[in-house]
Design a protein around this motif. Structure first.
Motif, mmCIF file in Angstrom:
data_model
loop_
_atom_site.group_PDB
_atom_site.id
_atom_site.type_symbol
_atom_site.label_atom_id
_atom_site.label_comp_id
_atom_site.label_asym_id
_atom_site.label_seq_id
_atom_site.Cartn_x
_atom_site.Cartn_y
_atom_site.Cartn_z
ATOM 1 N N ASN B 145 -50.777 -19.739 0.178
ATOM 2 C CA ASN B 145 -49.697 -18.855 -0.285
ATOM 3 C C ASN B 145 -49.040 -18.184 0.924
ATOM 4 O OD1 ASN B 145 -48.857 -18.200 -3.045
ATOM 5 N ND2 ASN B 145 -49.144 -16.066 -2.427
ATOM 6 N N PRO B 146 -47.708 -18.143 0.978
ATOM 7 C CA PRO B 146 -47.031 -17.621 2.173
ATOM 8 C C PRO B 146 -47.305 -16.146 2.424
ATOM 9 C CG PRO B 146 -45.508 -18.890 0.824
ATOM 10 C CD PRO B 146 -46.748 -18.685 0.012
ATOM 11 N N GLY B 147 -47.109 -15.739 3.652
ATOM 12 C CA GLY B 147 -47.145 -14.330 4.001
ATOM 13 C C GLY B 147 -45.965 -13.587 3.394
ATOM 14 N N CYS B 148 -46.070 -12.279 3.329
ATOM 15 C CA CYS B 148 -45.027 -11.478 2.680
ATOM 16 C C CYS B 148 -43.720 -11.546 3.481
ATOM 17 C CB CYS B 148 -45.500 -10.050 2.490
ATOM 18 S SG CYS B 148 -46.214 -9.277 3.964
ATOM 19 N N TYR B 149 -43.800 -11.323 4.783
ATOM 20 C CA TYR B 149 -42.574 -11.375 5.592
ATOM 21 C C TYR B 149 -41.936 -12.770 5.567
ATOM 22 C CZ TYR B 149 -43.596 -6.799 7.830
ATOM 23 O OH TYR B 149 -43.824 -5.481 8.105
ATOM 24 N N PRO B 150 -42.741 -13.845 5.771
ATOM 25 C CA PRO B 150 -42.135 -15.182 5.720
ATOM 26 C C PRO B 150 -41.466 -15.480 4.384
ATOM 27 C CG PRO B 150 -44.264 -15.300 6.822
ATOM 28 C CD PRO B 150 -44.124 -13.900 6.276
ATOM 29 N N THR B 151 -42.045 -14.994 3.281
ATOM 30 C CA THR B 151 -41.432 -15.275 1.978
ATOM 31 C C THR B 151 -39.986 -14.788 1.937
ATOM 32 O OG1 THR B 151 -43.557 -15.199 0.823
ATOM 33 C CG2 THR B 151 -41.590 -14.792 -0.497
ATOM 34 N N ALA B 152 -39.783 -13.521 2.267
ATOM 35 C CA ALA B 152 -38.422 -12.969 2.219
ATOM 36 C C ALA B 152 -37.528 -13.638 3.258
ATOM 37 C CB ALA B 152 -38.471 -11.454 2.443
ATOM 38 N N THR B 153 -38.062 -13.845 4.442
ATOM 39 C CA THR B 153 -37.259 -14.419 5.522
ATOM 40 C C THR B 153 -36.831 -15.842 5.196
ATOM 41 O OG1 THR B 153 -38.542 -13.093 7.096
ATOM 42 C CG2 THR B 153 -37.231 -14.912 7.993
ATOM 43 N N LEU B 154 -37.793 -16.657 4.802
ATOM 44 C CA LEU B 154 -37.492 -18.074 4.579
ATOM 45 C C LEU B 154 -36.581 -18.271 3.375
ATOM 46 C CD1 LEU B 154 -41.016 -19.591 5.341
ATOM 47 C CD2 LEU B 154 -38.955 -19.690 6.789
ATOM 48 N N LEU B 155 -36.838 -17.549 2.293
ATOM 49 C CA LEU B 155 -35.997 -17.737 1.108
ATOM 50 C C LEU B 155 -34.538 -17.425 1.420
ATOM 51 C CD1 LEU B 155 -38.319 -16.329 -1.714
ATOM 52 C CD2 LEU B 155 -37.646 -18.720 -1.350
ATOM 53 N N SER B 156 -34.308 -16.462 2.306
ATOM 54 C CA SER B 156 -32.913 -16.092 2.599
ATOM 55 C C SER B 156 -32.295 -16.918 3.715
ATOM 56 C CB SER B 156 -32.829 -14.595 2.937
ATOM 57 O OG SER B 156 -33.695 -14.253 3.995
ATOM 58 N N LEU B 157 -33.089 -17.409 4.645
ATOM 59 C CA LEU B 157 -32.507 -18.121 5.794
ATOM 60 C C LEU B 157 -32.481 -19.644 5.643
ATOM 61 C CD1 LEU B 157 -33.847 -16.192 8.927
ATOM 62 C CD2 LEU B 157 -31.636 -15.981 7.784
ATOM 63 N N VAL B 158 -33.490 -20.208 5.017
ATOM 64 C CA VAL B 158 -33.598 -21.667 5.003
ATOM 65 C C VAL B 158 -32.347 -22.362 4.455
ATOM 66 C CG1 VAL B 158 -34.815 -23.575 3.860
ATOM 67 C CG2 VAL B 158 -36.106 -21.856 5.144
ATOM 68 N N PRO B 159 -31.785 -21.897 3.328
ATOM 69 C CA PRO B 159 -30.608 -22.611 2.814
ATOM 70 C C PRO B 159 -29.466 -22.648 3.826
ATOM 71 C CG PRO B 159 -31.443 -21.050 1.182
ATOM 72 C CD PRO B 159 -32.185 -20.778 2.449
ATOM 73 N N LEU B 160 -29.278 -21.548 4.553
ATOM 74 C CA LEU B 160 -28.148 -21.456 5.483
ATOM 75 C C LEU B 160 -28.396 -22.285 6.734
ATOM 76 C CD1 LEU B 160 -27.594 -17.592 5.109
ATOM 77 C CD2 LEU B 160 -26.618 -19.452 3.736
ATOM 78 N N VAL B 161 -29.651 -22.362 7.146
ATOM 79 C CA VAL B 161 -29.985 -23.209 8.292
ATOM 80 C C VAL B 161 -29.832 -24.677 7.903
ATOM 81 C CG1 VAL B 161 -31.835 -23.962 9.843
ATOM 82 C CG2 VAL B 161 -31.544 -21.513 9.342
ATOM 83 N N LYS B 162 -30.395 -25.010 6.759
ATOM 84 C CA LYS B 162 -30.385 -26.400 6.310
ATOM 85 C C LYS B 162 -28.953 -26.921 6.153
ATOM 86 C CE LYS B 162 -32.364 -29.399 2.818
ATOM 87 N NZ LYS B 162 -32.598 -29.493 1.364
ATOM 88 N N ALA B 163 -28.072 -26.051 5.660
ATOM 89 C CA ALA B 163 -26.673 -26.445 5.467
ATOM 90 C C ALA B 163 -25.867 -26.310 6.749
ATOM 91 C CB ALA B 163 -26.047 -25.599 4.356
ATOM 92 N N ARG B 164 -26.525 -25.951 7.824
ATOM 93 C CA ARG B 164 -25.867 -25.827 9.133
ATOM 94 C C ARG B 164 -24.679 -24.844 9.092
ATOM 95 N NH1 ARG B 164 -30.003 -27.785 9.776
ATOM 96 N NH2 ARG B 164 -30.599 -29.695 10.885
ATOM 97 N N LEU B 165 -24.887 -23.733 8.389
ATOM 98 C CA LEU B 165 -23.832 -22.720 8.321
ATOM 99 C C LEU B 165 -24.017 -21.638 9.378
ATOM 100 C CD1 LEU B 165 -23.627 -22.331 4.423
ATOM 101 C CD2 LEU B 165 -22.111 -23.651 5.925
ATOM 102 N N ILE B 166 -25.241 -21.431 9.799
ATOM 103 C CA ILE B 166 -25.497 -20.413 10.822
ATOM 104 C C ILE B 166 -26.154 -21.059 12.033
ATOM 105 C CG2 ILE B 166 -25.690 -18.498 9.191
ATOM 106 C CD1 ILE B 166 -28.747 -18.748 9.409
ATOM 107 N N ASP B 167 -26.026 -20.363 13.161
ATOM 108 C CA ASP B 167 -26.593 -20.851 14.411
ATOM 109 C C ASP B 167 -28.063 -20.462 14.476
ATOM 110 O OD1 ASP B 167 -27.411 -21.404 16.952
ATOM 111 O OD2 ASP B 167 -25.798 -20.299 17.955
ATOM 112 N N ALA B 168 -28.928 -21.412 14.186
ATOM 113 C CA ALA B 168 -30.356 -21.108 14.051
ATOM 114 C C ALA B 168 -31.017 -20.795 15.379
ATOM 115 C CB ALA B 168 -31.064 -22.270 13.367
ATOM 116 N N THR B 169 -30.340 -21.065 16.464
ATOM 117 C CA THR B 169 -30.961 -20.777 17.767
ATOM 118 C C THR B 169 -30.911 -19.284 18.094
ATOM 119 O OG1 THR B 169 -28.926 -20.983 19.064
ATOM 120 C CG2 THR B 169 -30.158 -23.013 18.617
ATOM 121 N N GLN B 170 -30.142 -18.542 17.305
ATOM 122 C CA GLN B 170 -29.988 -17.127 17.644
ATOM 123 C C GLN B 170 -30.426 -16.191 16.528
ATOM 124 O OE1 GLN B 170 -26.578 -15.764 19.801
ATOM 125 N NE2 GLN B 170 -25.797 -17.846 20.035
ATOM 126 N N ILE B 171 -31.413 -16.612 15.775
ATOM 127 C CA ILE B 171 -31.846 -15.784 14.647
ATOM 128 C C ILE B 171 -32.677 -14.596 15.129
ATOM 129 C CG2 ILE B 171 -33.335 -15.726 12.608
ATOM 130 C CD1 ILE B 171 -32.540 -18.671 12.113
#
Lengths: 344, 344, 344, 344
Positions: B145-171
């Protein structure tokens, strides 16, 4: 010294009273109000019983000109009207509101949605970030006391920008404030049942302190910047923390940043640069005029995290205003401001 | 279903009891403890009077194998030993601790300072970020089961990274948590008089959730990243907010980000994407399994601020664990998880 | 069942929504408002996104009569007008306000400063202290749901008075409440910066719940009493504790009091009588419909200290209202009210 | 003056440092510790950076005898051993712990469960309730500084008992304290996640301050009494409120009580008697040495409710200790104690 306070009922005003009450050079404090004149002040605020049982006085120019210094802690827009007629009439003027902070009146109009003061009066004002503007403050008739967020942000970032240690084009500031920053007018954002046990982000990228921060970095750090700035409401009454992020320039180490901060503030009694701390918190400055700064470089990303904490009502408002008064009157900067933080 | 909980005394365990008590498919809950067996549980926690007056049971493999599912909410290191012997013996295993989250045992050893589980057992585990890993979760014997911080972080960031909408090198991720995240062992960081009316930054760049976040972005967003991550302790019991910053790619608008999030989570009942909110806060998910996401692009800097809120004890721990159990057993994902947030 | 809620925006109304949402017998919840009709409810309260995205409806008698039950959670005075025309028209009426609680209209006029409802409508109402008035509640068209303070006070004192174990002529009640009891209208008493880190005593001897407590002791305990009652505001959102003091009669022991309470509530699922507790607190009922009671006799003074805790928004308002609805409709009293307390 | 503090790490010790730092007659403060000698004090408590960067010193009689005054803020039992050898050796001794408060050693043994100090040393000690014992304090070698609860209770009740206005045989004291009263050792009662948003009653009728209260009423109010006393933990850091109840004697009016209190404390700068207040709260004395008192007679029951508020760490501990030091050294009682309350 005879001191006048306009807007004593607000939190900035109440904190001025708390601090000035024990200021060794202040002989008399008069409180002025446009709406509550004649009212015994300790009836409104019983905590001031025995301390301030006199009534508030009507705002009266004849009275005000006899003060040595007049503080105003009023909503934006009030001192725009109130202060210019007092310029060069005797009292030093110290404005805790935002009216005279922005040198560019267009920026004020845009971010505050109000008519700016006259160019002339803006130019007569000195921006009251004490540690960076002592000379101008000393001679100014009018001090524009900095905002709470800009105080913490600028004190921690300006030295590093000025020394070209961090990349100022990429500054991100994640700011957090206690609820007293919202003032004493009840509303949804300050309603206990919805604020307690809650953490809120508000005014993303839209806070009126943004142009003030950018102006400060330009004036004192000599870099024109555009920052990302967000603000969070913390379920506590006092305290601000700004967590700022910026890449460090090539070959710059954490120690370089610490050294730069230490040297910059060597002669500034209220700035404490801290290293080797497992945790770093707002309560270490609670009720005091300190600004504590902590910096750490993330070796994995070469970004610096620069953290500053202040008591928003003291160093972020009334305390810095009194510090500026001390500078203006040739007193030691710490006069009346030697309160030890209430850590518990 | 027969459910076993190891580590019931901790906050993760208590929350599992709270939520499973009303789960329509759970017939029996047994609580296991290595240190407090035989003790009537409601004597230790009077709030469970009439609800759980039975004693804790000794950890016994013969008992555990008869469970349909075994949850463990234990300190790091415990399930490394406890779970492998139970693999393929009957019960589905759901680990709320960090032991099996990191696929690379060297990372676990480095960030947790402990011996990692065997490669074999790590490989049998599925990372339990439900919304992104349903297929693997459905068939896995062991859920990390994921950690608490990763849960919130990943749910909000992964879609935008995957769709290449944000620059993931500068998160950059500025994370804030309520105090319950520190668990139920008293200590300096959780001592009321020093935590109340205080805001603390801790473990700058050193939190063990960092590699988990980077692994999640790589696995689900298909980008190898190195993030800057800091953690703040908020004077409240429950709630996490992650405020993440990243530049948007050229020509990407705020609406693109919102659309991406909305489409990604169209069929995910616990994700709520919110726009047009003046404020956005942790209490809107209090006590519930929701993860609310809000995104705003700063047009002055072309950076996006991406905010997520969860209840750290629910979606960040026990709630997501039950959501994973539901997936494993072919139940509707929301079974037993329809609690309305306690906004007040 | 089809349920209507009038005054959904207040905290009583919001809690009704939270609890009724998972009530197995409730098929539909309609929200009515006189002032905010047409507004999408989740716009006002984002925490209800996906849960209640429909607009509020206009208060309309033709609609209301089609409900099986209508709850009102409105300021004092509103249901005095609103409810009588609905009597005997179909829906059961459950009033969370004080309008119909006092059987003596003169007392209502005196303590509430408002015109009382008609004698006829008052007589048709049953006082909704479930554990003590089930028979009357079952058949009543109109339920006057008890106040939060009276609920905790009466549940803990009535058994001891009725059994003549304590001297009812000397009852002193020191009551403490979280801030949600003050409702959702911002004001000085609920302004975070002045409520946080503060403890306030207010309305000494003047709270409108005093006649309700005295009426309840008379009706259910068969003693005419005059009590001393004070109220304190605690810096927390939810929870009420009443600490009551009374001399015990000669030869009465602590065990007698405990036995009396245990026997009285043997068949009442929401009452938990606790002994042998080192501490006793409001959080043990947080978010639940429990009323926990603890009693201790001071052998030095022969006085009993009788303590009760409830969640003011649940057992002190919405929860007890639903419990009454369950009784009216022949359901198990606990239907929809099996929430486990959120101890953390 | 040269001041020594034993037990500086505790909250009483930290508050002594905070207050003495700005005391105009204190030239030097030395901190002594049995367990942490040699450690730079600001490393342990970063809030004291620049203020107290020196290390703690070893407890050494040769050093201590050179102090003008030695404060001890230690757990019960420590000064029983530590102080007698220092008696009549030079320094005035001020004990913030309970060791020397109870004149009857059997009571100490019973309520504290420890061996009492020698009769001789107890007799040399003066009970340090400044407003009631100035003469004895002035000349005493050893001051037993009162407990926090007794301070608030006695200051508000003694005048009314002494003047025979209330029936002292029926005194009930419902006391409430912030969490700092529990000291700086982490534990279950002070663990944030279980203390925040919670209200706890503890030690019903068993608090060790009970005999101290009864002794004080007997000594200063001239009545032998047995009181009922309960204690509640409030989710805030600082502040005590005692709500006391007692019948008023025949023909005694509220005004009589107010007049009695006003006259009693006419020359006591730290006592403020307040009337006509809609609310009355702990924050009106926050951080200050004031004790505010409010009294109201319930005309329906002829009972008086007598309320007192103090800051438990100031007037309830370190502040009163310094007030006693001022009396001992012939200084104005308010020297170094003129802090204005932090209302916000």
């Amino acid at each position: 010294m005879k001191v006048g306070i306009i807007g004593a009922s607000g939190y900035g005003g109440l904190e001025l009273i708390r601090l000035l009450h024990n200021h060794p050079q202040v002989a008399k404090i008069d409180l002025y109000s446009s709406s509550e004149e004649g009212k015994k002040f300790s009836s409104k605020y019983p905590f001031l019983t025995k301390l301030y049982d006199r009534p508030l006085e009507k705002i009266d120019y004849d009275q005000l000109v006899n003060c040595d210094v007049v503080f105003a802690s009023t909503p934006a827009g009030v001192t725009t009207e109130l202060f210019p007629p007092l310029l060069d009439k005797g009292p030093r003027l110290i404005d805790l509101a935002g009216d005279f902070r922005l040198k560019d009146p267009k920026l004020y109009a845009h971010w505050y949605g109000k008519s700016p003061p006259s160019i002339d009066s803006i130019e007569k004002g000195a921006y009251g970030l004490t540690e960076w503007n002592r000379d101008e403050i000393r001679n100014a008739q009018l001090i524009a006391n900095p905002g709470c967020y800009p105080t913490a942000t600028l004190l921690s970032l300006v030295p590093l920008v000025k020394a070209r240690l961090i990349d100022a084009t990429q500054i991100i500031i994640d700011a957090k404030s206690g609820v007293s920053g919202a003032g004493n007018t009840p509303g949804r954002m300050t309603h206990f049942s919805e604020t307690n046990e809650n953490l809120t982000i508000y005014k993303l990228h839209e806070h009126q302190h943004i142009p003030e921060i950018e102006q400060g970095i330009r004036l004192f750090g000599n870099e024109k910047v555009t920052v990302t700035f967000t603000t969070h409401l913390i379920p506590m009454t006092r305290g601000i923390m700004t967590t700022s992020y910026a890449p460090v320039h090539a070959n710059v180490t954490e120690q370089d940043l610490v050294d730069c901060l230490r040297q910059t503030y060597e002669l500034s009694p209220f700035i404490r640069v801290m290293t080797d701390v497992g945790k770093f918190c707002t309560k270490q400055v609670y009720g005091s005029n300190y600004c504590d700064i902590h910096v750490k470089v993330d070796s994995r990303t070469n970004r610096a995290t620069i953290v500053a904490v202040i008591d928003n009502v003291v160093k972020g408002a009334a305390g810095q205003a009194i510090q500026n008064m001390n500078v203006q009157f040739g007193l030691d900067e710490t006069t009346g401001l030697t309160q030890v933080p209430l850590f518990i």
